[in-house]
Design a protein around this motif. Sequence first.
Motif, PDB file in Angstrom:
ATOM      1  N   MET A 104      57.519 101.197  26.487  1.00  0.00           N
ATOM      2  CA  MET A 104      58.215 102.441  26.778  1.00  0.00           C
ATOM      3  C   MET A 104      59.376 102.177  27.741  1.00  0.00           C
ATOM      4  N   LYS A 105      59.164 101.237  28.681  1.00  0.00           N
ATOM      5  CA  LYS A 105      60.238 100.945  29.638  1.00  0.00           C
ATOM      6  C   LYS A 105      61.497 100.461  28.936  1.00  0.00           C
ATOM      7  N   GLU A 106      61.313  99.577  27.963  1.00  0.00           N
ATOM      8  CA  GLU A 106      62.465  99.037  27.240  1.00  0.00           C
ATOM      9  C   GLU A 106      63.215 100.137  26.498  1.00  0.00           C
ATOM     10  N   ASN A 115      53.983 113.742  35.811  1.00  0.00           N
ATOM     11  CA  ASN A 115      54.883 113.337  36.885  1.00  0.00           C
ATOM     12  C   ASN A 115      55.329 111.892  36.643  1.00  0.00           C
ATOM     13  N   ASN A 116      56.297 111.462  37.445  1.00  0.00           N
ATOM     14  CA  ASN A 116      56.875 110.135  37.247  1.00  0.00           C
ATOM     15  C   ASN A 116      55.836 109.025  37.383  1.00  0.00           C
ATOM     16  N   ALA A 149      53.349 103.715  30.907  1.00  0.00           N
ATOM     17  CA  ALA A 149      54.282 102.698  30.415  1.00  0.00           C
ATOM     18  C   ALA A 149      53.775 101.287  30.696  1.00  0.00           C
ATOM     19  N   ASN A 150      53.082 101.105  31.812  1.00  0.00           N
ATOM     20  CA  ASN A 150      52.571  99.786  32.179  1.00  0.00           C
ATOM     21  C   ASN A 150      51.194  99.501  31.595  1.00  0.00           C
ATOM     22  N   GLY A 151      50.632 100.452  30.872  1.00  0.00           N
ATOM     23  CA  GLY A 151      49.324 100.263  30.265  1.00  0.00           C
ATOM     24  C   GLY A 151      48.185 100.298  31.262  1.00  0.00           C
ATOM     25  N   LYS A 152      48.440 100.821  32.465  1.00  0.00           N
ATOM     26  CA  LYS A 152      47.409 100.874  33.498  1.00  0.00           C
ATOM     27  C   LYS A 152      46.566 102.141  33.408  1.00  0.00           C
ATOM     28  N   ILE A 180      53.178 102.680  22.300  1.00  0.00           N
ATOM     29  CA  ILE A 180      51.780 102.419  22.651  1.00  0.00           C
ATOM     30  C   ILE A 180      51.535 100.916  22.579  1.00  0.00           C
ATOM     31  N   ILE A 181      51.161 100.345  23.714  1.00  0.00           N
ATOM     32  CA  ILE A 181      50.969  98.902  23.830  1.00  0.00           C
ATOM     33  C   ILE A 181      49.686  98.461  23.136  1.00  0.00           C
TER      34      ILE A 181
END
Length: 93
Positions: free
Chosen positions: A1-3, A27-28, A35-38, A62-63
């Motif tokens: 998602m970041k890319e 929220n952000n 986005a980081n899959g955490k 979706i990672i």
Amino acid sequence: MKEILEQKKMNFSDLKKLLEEKGVKVNNSQLSLYANGKRKPRDKKIWIEIAEVLQVDLQEIIIDINSYLVIMDEISENTAEKKDKTENEYFLF
């Protein structure tokens, strides 16, 4: 998602605003965790909303393949339920 956000010259705040316009409240920091899959959203439909807002295919954001398959399964189940409900309502009249 970041890319994808970088390609579209957007940040999490921009994405958050677009989602809020669709009635999705995040929220952000939540978006960053997704986005980081955490972290995964409780409501899997948020992924669909994010994909629509970013104008990309769901699998691009979706990672985890298992998460993607679960979401696609839920979508197909919901579609089948709506179809059944519509057909049942039709036959009641």
